[in-house]
Design a protein around this motif. Structure first.
Motif, PDB file in Angstrom:
ATOM      1  N   SER A 139       7.913   3.883  -3.965  1.00 18.15           N
ATOM      2  CA  SER A 139       8.756   5.189  -4.002  1.00 18.15           C
ATOM      3  C   SER A 139       9.714   4.834  -2.639  1.00 18.15           C
ATOM      4  O   SER A 139      10.430   5.748  -2.484  1.00 18.15           O
ATOM      5  CB  SER A 139       7.931   6.169  -3.879  1.00 18.15           C
ATOM      6  N   GLY A 140       9.644   3.770  -1.879  1.00 17.65           N
ATOM      7  CA  GLY A 140      10.524   3.637  -0.846  1.00 17.65           C
ATOM      8  C   GLY A 140      10.153   4.360   0.447  1.00 17.65           C
ATOM      9  O   GLY A 140      10.939   4.731   1.079  1.00 17.65           O
ATOM     10  N   GLY A 141       8.765   5.211   0.211  1.00 17.06           N
ATOM     11  CA  GLY A 141       8.372   5.975   1.188  1.00 17.06           C
ATOM     12  C   GLY A 141       8.945   7.491   1.085  1.00 17.06           C
ATOM     13  O   GLY A 141       9.074   8.171   2.059  1.00 17.06           O
ATOM     14  N   ILE A 142       9.629   7.572  -0.039  1.00 16.41           N
ATOM     15  CA  ILE A 142      10.302   8.893  -0.318  1.00 16.41           C
ATOM     16  C   ILE A 142       9.336   9.984  -1.047  1.00 16.41           C
ATOM     17  O   ILE A 142       9.027   9.670  -2.278  1.00 16.41           O
ATOM     18  CB  ILE A 142      11.471   8.851  -1.367  1.00 16.41           C
ATOM     19  N   GLY A 143       8.783  10.925  -0.411  1.00 12.69           N
ATOM     20  CA  GLY A 143       7.679  11.862  -1.133  1.00 12.69           C
ATOM     21  C   GLY A 143       8.232  12.290  -2.524  1.00 12.69           C
ATOM     22  O   GLY A 143       7.180  12.448  -3.331  1.00 12.69           O
ATOM     23  N   ARG A 144       9.421  12.666  -2.665  1.00 16.57           N
ATOM     24  CA  ARG A 144       9.653  13.416  -3.828  1.00 16.57           C
ATOM     25  C   ARG A 144       9.791  12.239  -4.949  1.00 16.57           C
ATOM     26  O   ARG A 144       9.611  12.704  -6.346  1.00 16.57           O
ATOM     27  CB  ARG A 144      11.000  14.125  -3.988  1.00 16.57           C
ATOM     28  N   PHE A 145       9.525  10.934  -4.889  1.00 16.89           N
ATOM     29  CA  PHE A 145       9.461   9.879  -5.796  1.00 16.89           C
ATOM     30  C   PHE A 145       8.085   9.416  -5.704  1.00 16.89           C
ATOM     31  O   PHE A 145       7.886   8.435  -6.304  1.00 16.89           O
ATOM     32  CB  PHE A 145      10.649   8.573  -5.330  1.00 16.89           C
ATOM     33  N   SER A 146       7.169  10.032  -5.231  1.00 20.01           N
ATOM     34  CA  SER A 146       5.678   9.440  -5.166  1.00 20.01           C
ATOM     35  C   SER A 146       5.175   9.006  -6.520  1.00 20.01           C
ATOM     36  O   SER A 146       4.330   8.409  -6.333  1.00 20.01           O
ATOM     37  CB  SER A 146       4.891  10.557  -4.568  1.00 20.01           C
ATOM     38  N   GLU A 147       5.584   9.678  -7.605  1.00 18.16           N
ATOM     39  CA  GLU A 147       5.001   9.349  -9.023  1.00 18.16           C
ATOM     40  C   GLU A 147       5.287   7.646  -9.111  1.00 18.16           C
ATOM     41  O   GLU A 147       4.376   7.016 -10.040  1.00 18.16           O
ATOM     42  CB  GLU A 147       5.785  10.039  -9.967  1.00 18.16           C
ATOM     43  N   LEU A 148       6.322   7.028  -8.327  1.00 21.88           N
ATOM     44  CA  LEU A 148       6.246   5.580  -8.590  1.00 21.88           C
ATOM     45  C   LEU A 148       5.122   4.748  -7.995  1.00 21.88           C
ATOM     46  O   LEU A 148       5.055   3.919  -8.362  1.00 21.88           O
ATOM     47  CB  LEU A 148       7.791   5.115  -7.841  1.00 21.88           C
ATOM     48  N   ASP A 149       4.539   5.472  -7.013  1.00 18.60           N
ATOM     49  CA  ASP A 149       3.560   4.809  -6.381  1.00 18.60           C
ATOM     50  C   ASP A 149       2.024   4.984  -7.092  1.00 18.60           C
ATOM     51  O   ASP A 149       1.081   4.064  -6.886  1.00 18.60           O
ATOM     52  CB  ASP A 149       3.300   5.445  -4.945  1.00 18.60           C
ATOM     53  N   ASP A 150       1.990   5.923  -7.893  1.00 19.85           N
ATOM     54  CA  ASP A 150       1.087   6.220  -8.697  1.00 19.85           C
ATOM     55  C   ASP A 150       0.760   4.943  -9.755  1.00 19.85           C
ATOM     56  O   ASP A 150       1.577   4.804 -10.531  1.00 19.85           O
ATOM     57  CB  ASP A 150       0.962   7.423  -9.539  1.00 19.85           C
ATOM     58  N   PRO A 151      -0.347   4.192  -9.758  1.00 22.48           N
ATOM     59  CA  PRO A 151      -0.602   2.999 -10.506  1.00 22.48           C
ATOM     60  C   PRO A 151      -0.884   3.462 -12.023  1.00 22.48           C
ATOM     61  O   PRO A 151      -0.802   2.706 -12.921  1.00 22.48           O
ATOM     62  CB  PRO A 151      -1.827   2.324  -9.933  1.00 22.48           C
ATOM     63  N   ARG A 152      -1.165   4.706 -12.207  1.00 18.67           N
ATOM     64  CA  ARG A 152      -1.482   5.237 -13.546  1.00 18.67           C
ATOM     65  C   ARG A 152      -2.457   4.469 -14.353  1.00 18.67           C
ATOM     66  O   ARG A 152      -2.422   4.175 -15.327  1.00 18.67           O
ATOM     67  CB  ARG A 152       0.003   5.145 -14.338  1.00 18.67           C
ATOM     68  N   GLY A 153      -3.563   3.967 -13.515  1.00 21.70           N
ATOM     69  CA  GLY A 153      -4.635   3.523 -13.883  1.00 21.70           C
ATOM     70  C   GLY A 153      -4.400   2.045 -14.541  1.00 21.70           C
ATOM     71  O   GLY A 153      -5.075   1.275 -15.003  1.00 21.70           O
ATOM     72  N   GLY A 154      -3.035   1.420 -13.982  1.00 25.43           N
ATOM     73  CA  GLY A 154      -2.682   0.102 -14.395  1.00 25.43           C
ATOM     74  C   GLY A 154      -2.143   0.119 -15.873  1.00 25.43           C
ATOM     75  O   GLY A 154      -1.935  -1.038 -16.401  1.00 25.43           O
ATOM     76  N   ASN A 155      -1.481   1.289 -16.063  1.00 15.34           N
ATOM     77  CA  ASN A 155      -0.895   1.378 -17.525  1.00 15.34           C
ATOM     78  C   ASN A 155       0.594   1.352 -17.276  1.00 15.34           C
ATOM     79  O   ASN A 155       1.528   2.025 -18.667  1.00 15.34           O
ATOM     80  CB  ASN A 155      -1.531   2.599 -18.049  1.00 15.34           C
ATOM     81  N   TRP A 156       1.160   1.327 -16.450  1.00 13.90           N
ATOM     82  CA  TRP A 156       2.645   1.146 -16.402  1.00 13.90           C
ATOM     83  C   TRP A 156       3.256   0.065 -17.674  1.00 13.90           C
ATOM     84  O   TRP A 156       2.526  -0.891 -17.745  1.00 13.90           O
ATOM     85  CB  TRP A 156       3.295   0.615 -15.191  1.00 13.90           C
ATOM     86  N   PRO A 157       3.989   0.491 -18.390  1.00 14.54           N
ATOM     87  CA  PRO A 157       4.524  -0.632 -19.319  1.00 14.54           C
ATOM     88  C   PRO A 157       4.823  -1.859 -18.485  1.00 14.54           C
ATOM     89  O   PRO A 157       5.494  -1.974 -17.571  1.00 14.54           O
ATOM     90  CB  PRO A 157       5.776  -0.007 -19.964  1.00 14.54           C
ATOM     91  N   ALA A 158       4.566  -3.181 -18.922  1.00 18.65           N
ATOM     92  CA  ALA A 158       5.029  -4.442 -18.330  1.00 18.65           C
ATOM     93  C   ALA A 158       5.716  -5.266 -19.171  1.00 18.65           C
ATOM     94  O   ALA A 158       5.480  -5.450 -20.322  1.00 18.65           O
ATOM     95  CB  ALA A 158       3.500  -5.003 -18.156  1.00 18.65           C
ATOM     96  N   ALA A 159       6.601  -5.665 -18.633  1.00 18.71           N
ATOM     97  CA  ALA A 159       7.558  -6.711 -19.062  1.00 18.71           C
ATOM     98  C   ALA A 159       6.828  -8.257 -19.150  1.00 18.71           C
ATOM     99  O   ALA A 159       6.134  -8.534 -18.246  1.00 18.71           O
ATOM    100  CB  ALA A 159       8.830  -7.044 -18.246  1.00 18.71           C
ATOM    101  N   THR A 160       7.205  -8.978 -20.424  1.00 22.65           N
ATOM    102  CA  THR A 160       6.626 -10.021 -20.468  1.00 22.65           C
ATOM    103  C   THR A 160       7.359 -11.222 -20.131  1.00 22.65           C
ATOM    104  O   THR A 160       8.437 -11.434 -20.353  1.00 22.65           O
ATOM    105  CB  THR A 160       6.269 -10.419 -22.113  1.00 22.65           C
ATOM    106  N   LEU A 161       6.677 -12.033 -19.165  1.00 19.67           N
ATOM    107  CA  LEU A 161       7.574 -13.121 -18.542  1.00 19.67           C
ATOM    108  C   LEU A 161       6.677 -14.479 -18.655  1.00 19.67           C
ATOM    109  O   LEU A 161       5.446 -14.370 -19.063  1.00 19.67           O
ATOM    110  CB  LEU A 161       7.678 -13.055 -16.883  1.00 19.67           C
ATOM    111  N   VAL A 162       7.433 -15.674 -18.598  1.00 19.69           N
ATOM    112  CA  VAL A 162       6.783 -17.000 -18.544  1.00 19.69           C
ATOM    113  C   VAL A 162       6.608 -17.461 -17.264  1.00 19.69           C
ATOM    114  O   VAL A 162       7.929 -17.744 -16.659  1.00 19.69           O
ATOM    115  CB  VAL A 162       7.248 -17.684 -19.701  1.00 19.69           C
ATOM    116  N   ALA A 163       5.540 -17.644 -16.582  1.00 17.82           N
ATOM    117  CA  ALA A 163       5.501 -18.622 -15.372  1.00 17.82           C
ATOM    118  C   ALA A 163       6.119 -19.831 -15.460  1.00 17.82           C
ATOM    119  O   ALA A 163       6.097 -20.456 -16.225  1.00 17.82           O
ATOM    120  CB  ALA A 163       3.771 -18.682 -15.145  1.00 17.82           C
ATOM    121  N   GLY A 164       6.798 -19.997 -14.286  1.00 20.88           N
ATOM    122  CA  GLY A 164       7.384 -21.325 -14.142  1.00 20.88           C
ATOM    123  C   GLY A 164       8.910 -21.477 -14.795  1.00 20.88           C
ATOM    124  O   GLY A 164       9.524 -22.350 -14.318  1.00 20.88           O
TER     125      GLY A 164
END
Length: 196
Positions: free
Chosen positions: A78-103
């Motif tokens: 959230s950049g330390g901005i309280g009104r954006f604290s939802e960005l710090d919530d890990p949501r149980g590890g369920n944020w949508p994740a982009a698929t990348l290829v290592a290396g």
């Protein structure tokens, strides 16, 4: 009569100030679009229940100097901005994740809505064993960025793209993008959940 007019003008002034405060008088600045950041996922409606960040995805601006300074642990996304604290919530590890290829090479893209003289763009990634169900801390990140793109004080365009090699990782991780502004005391922060 004068008191009524003065009260009316004062009321309009307060209402206008409240409007600017809630709509973000800062006009927004920038966020990562590739890999897609949490604020972009909130802004485009992919993720719901995001609070104010859904209307201000480019506004995650906090103190620069990361990792020695900057937002406190647990408040990095959230950049330390309280009104954006939802960005710090890990949501149980369920944020949508982009698929990348290592290396492999990846093109990182920032969408810039207000241009600033820029020192650099830096990308950090979580250590092996990272727990995506907990808020991000410095201890979760590899200590050095895996990619640094110097900008020498130049102004970026409305879109900034640069390529870099992704680290050798597997499973779920988080990439922290930090856009460091050259002529203010701030930087912009963007957390992107990814899966290798």
């Amino acid at each position: 009569m004068r008191n009524k007019i003065a009260s009316l003008l004062l009321g309009l002034g307060l209402a206008g100030g409240a409007f600017l405060a809630t709509t973000g008088s800062a006009q927004g600045h920038g966020y990562t679009d590739s890999p897609v950041s949490r604020q972009q996922l909130c802004g485009n409606g992919t993720v719901r229940g995001c609070g104010q960040i859904q209307w201000e995805p480019p506004s995650v601006e906090g103190p620069k100097g990361f990792p020695a300074r900057g937002p406190a642990d647990g408040h990095i996304c959230s950049g330390g901005i309280g009104r954006f604290s939802e960005l710090d919530d890990p949501r149980g590890g369920n944020w949508p994740a982009a698929t990348l290829v290592a290396g492999e090479s990846h093109t990182f893209v920032w969408r810039i809505t207000a241009r600033h003289a820029t020192t650099d763009f830096r990308y950090y990634i979580t250590r092996d064993g990272y727990d995506p169900t907990k808020p991000l801390t410095r201890a979760d990140l590899d200590p050095q960025p895996f990619l640094t793109v110097p900008f020498g004080g130049r102004l970026p365009g409305s879109t900034v793209s640069h390529s870099g090699t992704l680290p050798q990782k597997s499973g779920r991780h988080l990439i922290l993008g930090v856009w460091t502004v050259a002529d203010t005391g701030n930087a912009f922060y963007a957390c992107s959940d990814v899966r290798f």
